[in-house]
Each structure stands twice: as structure tokens, then as C-alpha cells.
Design an enzyme around this catalytic site. Structure first.
Site, PDB file in Angstrom:
ATOM      1  CG  ASP A   1      -2.156   0.741   1.102  1.00 55.35           C
ATOM      2  OD1 ASP A   1      -2.136   1.757   0.388  1.00 55.35           O
ATOM      3  OD2 ASP A   1      -3.173   0.349   1.702  1.00 55.35           O
TER       4      ASP A   1
ATOM      5  CG  ASP B   1      -4.037   6.158   0.647  1.00 60.74           C
ATOM      6  OD1 ASP B   1      -4.926   5.395   1.039  1.00 60.74           O
ATOM      7  OD2 ASP B   1      -3.876   7.319   1.097  1.00 60.74           O
TER       8      ASP B   1
ATOM      9  CD  GLU C   1      -8.633   5.094  -1.346  1.00 55.18           C
ATOM     10  OE1 GLU C   1      -9.536   4.973  -0.518  1.00 55.18           O
ATOM     11  OE2 GLU C   1      -7.588   5.734  -1.108  1.00 55.18           O
TER      12      GLU C   1
ATOM     13  CG  HIS D   1      -8.697   0.185   5.503  1.00 62.92           C
ATOM     14  ND1 HIS D   1      -8.542  -0.016   4.146  1.00 62.92           N
ATOM     15  CD2 HIS D   1      -8.136   1.390   5.759  1.00 62.92           C
ATOM     16  CE1 HIS D   1      -7.907   1.016   3.630  1.00 62.92           C
ATOM     17  NE2 HIS D   1      -7.650   1.882   4.580  1.00 62.92           N
ATOM     18  CG  ASP D   2     -10.808   3.831   4.391  1.00 64.17           C
ATOM     19  OD1 ASP D   2     -10.168   3.817   5.452  1.00 64.17           O
ATOM     20  OD2 ASP D   2     -10.300   4.082   3.284  1.00 64.17           O
TER      21      ASP D   2
HETATM   22  O1  ISL Z   1     -13.278   6.821   4.773  1.00 64.29           O
HETATM   23  C1  ISL Z   1     -13.281   7.880   4.172  1.00 64.29           C
HETATM   24  C2  ISL Z   1     -13.745   9.111   4.792  1.00 64.29           C
HETATM   25  O2  ISL Z   1     -15.100   8.994   5.073  1.00 64.29           O
HETATM   26  C3  ISL Z   1     -12.787   7.957   2.817  1.00 64.29           C
HETATM   27  O3  ISL Z   1     -13.098   9.142   2.212  1.00 64.29           O
HETATM   28  C4  ISL Z   1     -11.283   7.768   2.844  1.00 64.29           C
HETATM   29  O4  ISL Z   1     -10.690   8.753   3.625  1.00 64.29           O
HETATM   30  C5  ISL Z   1     -10.751   7.853   1.447  1.00 64.29           C
HETATM   31  O5  ISL Z   1     -11.291   6.763   0.763  1.00 64.29           O
HETATM   32  C6  ISL Z   1      -9.248   7.789   1.433  1.00 64.29           C
HETATM   33  O6  ISL Z   1      -8.786   6.643   2.086  1.00 64.29           O
HETATM   34  C7  ISL Z   1      -7.427   6.358   2.112  1.00 64.29           C
HETATM   35  O7  ISL Z   1      -6.611   7.443   2.475  1.00 64.29           O
HETATM   36  C8  ISL Z   1      -6.751   7.937   3.796  1.00 64.29           C
HETATM   37  C9  ISL Z   1      -6.728   6.844   4.860  1.00 64.29           C
HETATM   38  O8  ISL Z   1      -7.172   7.369   6.084  1.00 64.29           O
HETATM   39  C10 ISL Z   1      -7.629   5.688   4.468  1.00 64.29           C
HETATM   40  O9  ISL Z   1      -7.565   4.668   5.422  1.00 64.29           O
HETATM   41  C11 ISL Z   1      -7.185   5.238   3.102  1.00 64.29           C
HETATM   42  O10 ISL Z   1      -7.834   4.081   2.675  1.00 64.29           O
HETATM   43  C12 ISL Z   1      -5.578   8.865   4.017  1.00 64.29           C
HETATM   44  O11 ISL Z   1      -4.393   8.205   3.722  1.00 64.29           O
END
Ligand code: ISL
Ligand code: CA
Length: 545
Positions: free
Chosen positions: A95, A195, A246, A320-321
Site C-alpha cells: 500500500d 492510496d 484508489e 478498512h474505511d
Molecule cells: O473513509 C473515508 C472518509 O469517510 C474515505 O473518504 C477515505 O478517507 C478515502 O477513501 C481515502 O482513504 C485512504 O486514504 C486515507 C486513509 O485514512 C484511508 O484509510 C485510506 O484508505 C488517508 O491516507
């Protein structure tokens, strides 16, 4: 490479398996379960970040991209993991968090000390009459700018204030990121997940009079150029590396370009439009019922259009989000098993590469936390303060968190019915869900377990060519209860029917003669004639041409 017959499994290492009683999952814990993953049949493990990090955002705030956080183990553990996985034909996907790094990273530390080379790695700006440079908002709430009194300026952070955005306009930043990717390729890594990678191109810093700033940096002006360069300088030189971007709030048009092999950018992309089904307003904390038609509309549109444009979808229900899907749109009570399998059927029959998030294969549910002290996620904790300040009643905040908090999918993996679900003999960093005695991997050998169902879906993808390479056609698009589609290639036809509700429903579609059921979550001797689906029933029919 044939992306259509690969399946990826996502591990959130902090919550997978602890082996040294500190209550935190680790790399050794992943090694312990490689046989389990082999049994499931997955090809790649995408492991959320385990690099050196102060862990303000559970590792998405990286302080050293080339080393393992001691909490997770050592470089030797990592090398063993790569080796042991390879013995089982499983490969690792790292990641890469390149939109930002931790403010503890030496780059940022040197920038703070005034080193001009590193200052240009970040985005520093002067304020305007005591206000931040723009009105942009952080994704975790509040301003996207943090003030530094020492120099009377601000730096940009689209996420937490300890996650400083990198300045991709600077070629040295791009080179540094390429070097990191090559470093991991040299260690035997065969995949990368990037990411929020569609947020890296930022050129214009203006107030957003219509919103929170997103439109200035989402799929920004030089994004395709940057991804093409990354491809060329790193993974693009190999033909056995897969990549996924992503893509937060992206458009179809851009997604086609990101993932069409001709553009030489990425293998595939995650988009989130099909998950906006219970917050149409865009405010994720608003509690709204799930809209079935929106789900179908979005899934189908992306299937159709990505196929037309030569793009490729990463298929997923959550990560995980996001909350657990069985709690979000299935039924985590009476029909937990049926609905978990039905949802799996929908996703695993589509065109693309499926991703399974840890615990999904056993139908894990949301956390059901009742007190703010149980939450660990920085976004949830920030919003607790923000929503309280806005005067939202406590009960409503809790209800919203029970449905939407990112911690819902971050609780420890439920391996068995012993203490802490077999995750750790110490005190877990986040509570284990109390249903672990019923929901765990102990039933995985049983024919009707959710685990066996996932295993079978994965096998089908590898043995039934139309699932891997067929075209997509939506069926019964306006139906209120059934999600159905057809896949087709030169030699086969596949029909998928899923009932998204708890009542029986007739299927107003004539399935052609000669179809046979290849999987179902009830019993497999289902006949295609006069099809009627029971609660959350799902079925796939196959026909040779
Ligand atoms: O879960 C969210 C907020 O409600 C999403 O918008 C999320 O922040 C977005 O998909 C980005 O996610 C990724 O980058 C973030 C990290 O916190 C997340 O865990 C990751 O998957 C910042 O690095
Ligand atoms: Ca540990």
C-alpha cells in the site's frame, strides 16, 4: 496478464493476528495464516501499510517508506512473508501512500528546519489576513491547512494535520516515490495499491466558492502524466506486477483512462460510487436507508462503461474505511449467512478483479460499539467533536457511528471462540466484537459455511472462462428487488440472479433452456424454469453455447 481470474485479499495488519501479546497484529501473524489464505484460494494479499509510522491514521501516515514499523516486525519477517507466500503461489501487494507523508517523516522535519530542497517537497503558503490560504476542508473535518507560527505560514493536509501533502509538481518528489516503488519491487513485491492517488495533481489554490476544494484537486490537471511516468519508471517495466489506484470521487471518463492498458497507467481502479447508496447527499454521517436502485444503477453503469472504454474495475464491497457490507445492506441477524453469500455472488460474478476484505469471507458484522471510548479511528474521533459542536444529539451521533464509522471493519479478525477470538492473548488495541463465539472461522470446513461459498466463487472464477472474460449485460434493470445480469463470451453464457430482500420474489425472466446452476446459497438443484427466489437467495446459471 489475465486480471479476470485473479482474486485479491485485503489484510488490515493491525487487526489480523497478534503473535507477541501486545494486542496488535503483526507480520508473523500473517505468516501463521498463509495456509488459511491458500485454502480460500486468493492470489494476492494487499496489506494495509506496515511501514514506520506514528500511527495517527493507522499507518496511512508514513514516516519511513523503506522500513517496517517495529510494532509489526522486522525486514527479516517481511522477507520471510514474501518467501512463504510465494511457496503457496500468493504474492504481496503493498500500500503506497504518496499523496502525503507523516509530519514525522525526515522530509517534513528537514522542511520545517528551513532546508529549501525539502521545503519544495510540501505545499507551504501564506495565509490571508489571519485566515488559511483557501477555504479547503480536510477529509477528516476542519481546515485543510495547518498554521506554523514559527514561519507564519500554513501547510496543506487533505487528511489529518499529521499527514502533510506532497508537492507532486516537484520532479524530485516524483523521483523519490518511484525509488520507493522500485525498492519494494526489488524485494519481490508483485502488486501495489496507491492510496488516494487521484488527488496528487494540484495546480490551483483558490477558494472553492461552491464546496470544500475537492473539485480543484480530484483527477487534477497532470494526474495522467504523473501516473504514466510512475508506470514507466517502475512497475511498467515488468509484466507480472498488478496495480490498483484508489480513486476518491473520480469520474468514469478518468477511470477508463487510468485503467485502459493503452494509457500505461494502472491495471485497475477502485471507485466508490456504488457505496454512496446510503448517503446521497454526500454527507456520510447522515443516516439514510439504502437505495437499491442507486446500487444497481452505479454498479451497472461502471460495468458497462468501463467495458466499452477498455477500462478495468476492481470489484469490492468494502475495505478498512467502510462498514461491513452484511450490516450495511444485508441482514446481519436472521439471514446473515444467506445475505453474506448473496452479496458475494453479486460481486464475484461481475467483470473485473474481486477484492475480499479480511473477515468478509466469514460474514463479520459491524462493531456495535456503544461508547465513544471504544472508537480508535481519527476520523470518527474528529467528527465526534465536530458533530457535538454542531449540536447533533449524542444518540444520533452514536447511531451514525454504528453504521458508518471506519472502526466497524477494523475490529480484530474472529478466528475462533477462545479469548479475544484467537486474535491475541494480550489486550487488543480495539475491542473484539461480542458475537465472535458464533461468527468465526471454526465452521469453515462445513459445506454451508460462508467461507466455503467464497472458496467456491473463487474456484469458479478460475475455471469458468466467461466469469473471467465475458462481456456484461444488465437484466431486469427496473426491478425493485432483484439484481440480475448476464455475462457472455464465445463459448458460454452466465446468468446471475440475486434477491436483495427478505421476501420471496418471482423472477420475471425466461432463463434459456440448457442452463445449469453452478452455485447457489440455498440448494444447487435449482431449475431455471419459473424461477422464484427465497429471502436473499442468489443463483448463477451457466450454459455452454
Ligand atoms: O473513509 C473515508 C472518509 O469517510 C474515505 O473518504 C477515505 O478517507 C478515502 O477513501 C481515502 O482513504 C485512504 O486514504 C486515507 C486513509 O485514512 C484511508 O484509510 C485510506 O484508505 C488517508 O491516507
Ligand atoms: Ca503484535
Amino acid at each position: 496478464m489475465n486480471l479476470g481470474n485473479k482474486v485479491v485479499y485485503q489484510i488490515y495488519p493491525k487487526s489480523f493476528q497478534d503473535t507477541n501479546e501486545d494486542g496488535i497484529g503483526d507480520l508473523k501473524g500473517i505468516i501463521e495464516h498463509l495456509d488459511y489464505l491458500k485454502e480460500l484460494g486468493v492470489d494476492y494479499l494487499w496489506i494495509s501499510p506496515f511501514f514506520v509510522s506514528p500511527q495517527n491514521d493507522n499507518g496511512y501516515d508514513i514516516a519511513d517508506y523503506r522500513d517496517i514499523d517495529p510494532m509489526y516486525g522486522t525486514m527479516e519477517d517481511f522477507e520471510r512473508l514474501v518467501e512463504e507466500a510465494k511457496k503457496r503461489n500468493i504474492y504481496l501487494m503493498m500500500d503506497m501512500v504518496f499523496n502525503h507523508c507523516s509530519t514525522k517523516h525526515e522530509w517534513f522535519q528537514k522542511a520545517l528546519k528551513g532546508d529549501p530542497y525539502y521545503r519544495d517537497f510540501f505545499i507551504f503558503r501564506k495565509g490571508r489576513n489571519g485566515l488559511p490560504p483557501t477555504n479547503w476542508e480536510s477529509n477528516f473535518g476542519g481546515s485543510a491547512w495547518n498554521y506554523l507560527p514559527e514561519t507564519d505560514e500554513y501547510y496543506l493536509h487533505l487528511f489529518h494535520e499529521t499527514q502533510a501533502d506532497l508537492n507532486w509538481e516537484n520532479p524530485e518528489v516524483r523521483k523519490a516515490c518511484c525509488d520507493i516503488v522500485n525498492f519494494w519491487i526489488d524485494k519481490g513485491v508483485k502488486g501495489f495499491r496507491f492510496d488516494v492517488i487521484n488527488l496528487i495533481s494540484k495546480e490551483c489554490y483558490e477558494d472553492d466558492l461552491k464546496g470544500n476544494g475537492k473539485r480543484f484537486y480530484t483527477d487534477g490537471p497532470r494526474i495522467h502524466e504523473f501516473l504514466h511516468e510512475l508506470n514507466r519508471e517502475t512497475f511498467g517495466k515488468y509484466d507480472d506486477i498488478i496495480t490498483v489506484g484508489e480513486m476518491a470521487s473520480t469520474t468514469l471518463e478518468n477511470s477508463i483512462r487510468y485503467s485502459n492498458p493503452d494509457s500505461e497507467e494502472l491495471s485497475m481502479i477502485f471507485n466508490f460510487h456504488h457505496l454512496r447508496i446510503d448517503y446521497p447527499s454526500g454527507n456520510k454521517w447522515e443516516v439514510q436507508p439504502f437505495r437499491f436502485h442507486d446500487l444497481k444503477k452505479n454498479l451497472f453503469m461502471w460495468q458497462r462503461e468501463m467495458e466499452k472504454g477498455g477500462g478495468w474495475n476492481a470489484l469490492f464491497w468494502y475495505n478498512h474505511d467502510q462498514p461491513r457490507i452484511v450490516s450495511r445492506i444485508g441482514d446481519e441477524g436472521r439471514y446473515r449467512k444467506e445475505s453474506a453469500k448473496m452479496l458475494a455472488t453479486t460481486m464475484h460474478g461481475l467483470q473485473g478483479t474481486p477484492y475480499i476484505y479480511q473477515g468478509e469471507e466469514i460474514g463479520m458484522t459491524n462493531a456495535h460499539f456503544t461508547d465513544i471510548s471504544q472508537y480508535r479511528d481519527i476520523e470518527t474521533l474528529n467528527y465526534y467533536t465536530i458533530l457535538k459542536q454542531k449540536g447533533k444529539p449524542e444518540e444520533e451521533i452514536y447511531e451514525s457511528f454504528r453504521r458508518k464509522s471506519r472502526d466497524n471493519s477494523r475490529t480484530p479478525m474472529q478466528w475462533d471462540d477462545t479469548k479475544n477470538a484467537g486474535f491475541s492473548t494480550g489486550e487488543p488495541w480495539i475491542s473484539v466484537i461480542s458475537n465472535y463465539k458464533e461468527i468465526n472461522t471454526l465452521d469453515r470446513e462445513e459445506d454451508d459455511s460462508i467461507f466455503q461459498y467464497y472458496r467456491k466463487l473463487i474456484q469458479l472464477r478460475k475455471t469458468v472462462p466467461v466469469i473471467a472474460d465475458g462481456t456484461f449485460e444488465a437484466l431486469l434493470e427496473d426491478h425493485d428487488r432483484i439484481l440480475a445480469y448476464k455475462r457472455e463470451n464465445d463459448s458460454q453464457l452466465l446468468y446471475v440472479f440475486c434477491n436483495y430482500f427478505a421476501e420471496d420474489v418471482d423472477v420475471p425472466y425466461e432463463v434459456p433452456e440448457g442452463c445449469r446452476c453452478i452455485i447457489s446459497n440455498y440448494n444447487e438443484d435449482i431449475k431455471p424454469e419459473e424461477l422464484r427466489l427465497r429471502p436473499y437467495e442468489a443463483v448463477m446459471f451457466l450454459k455452454d453455447k
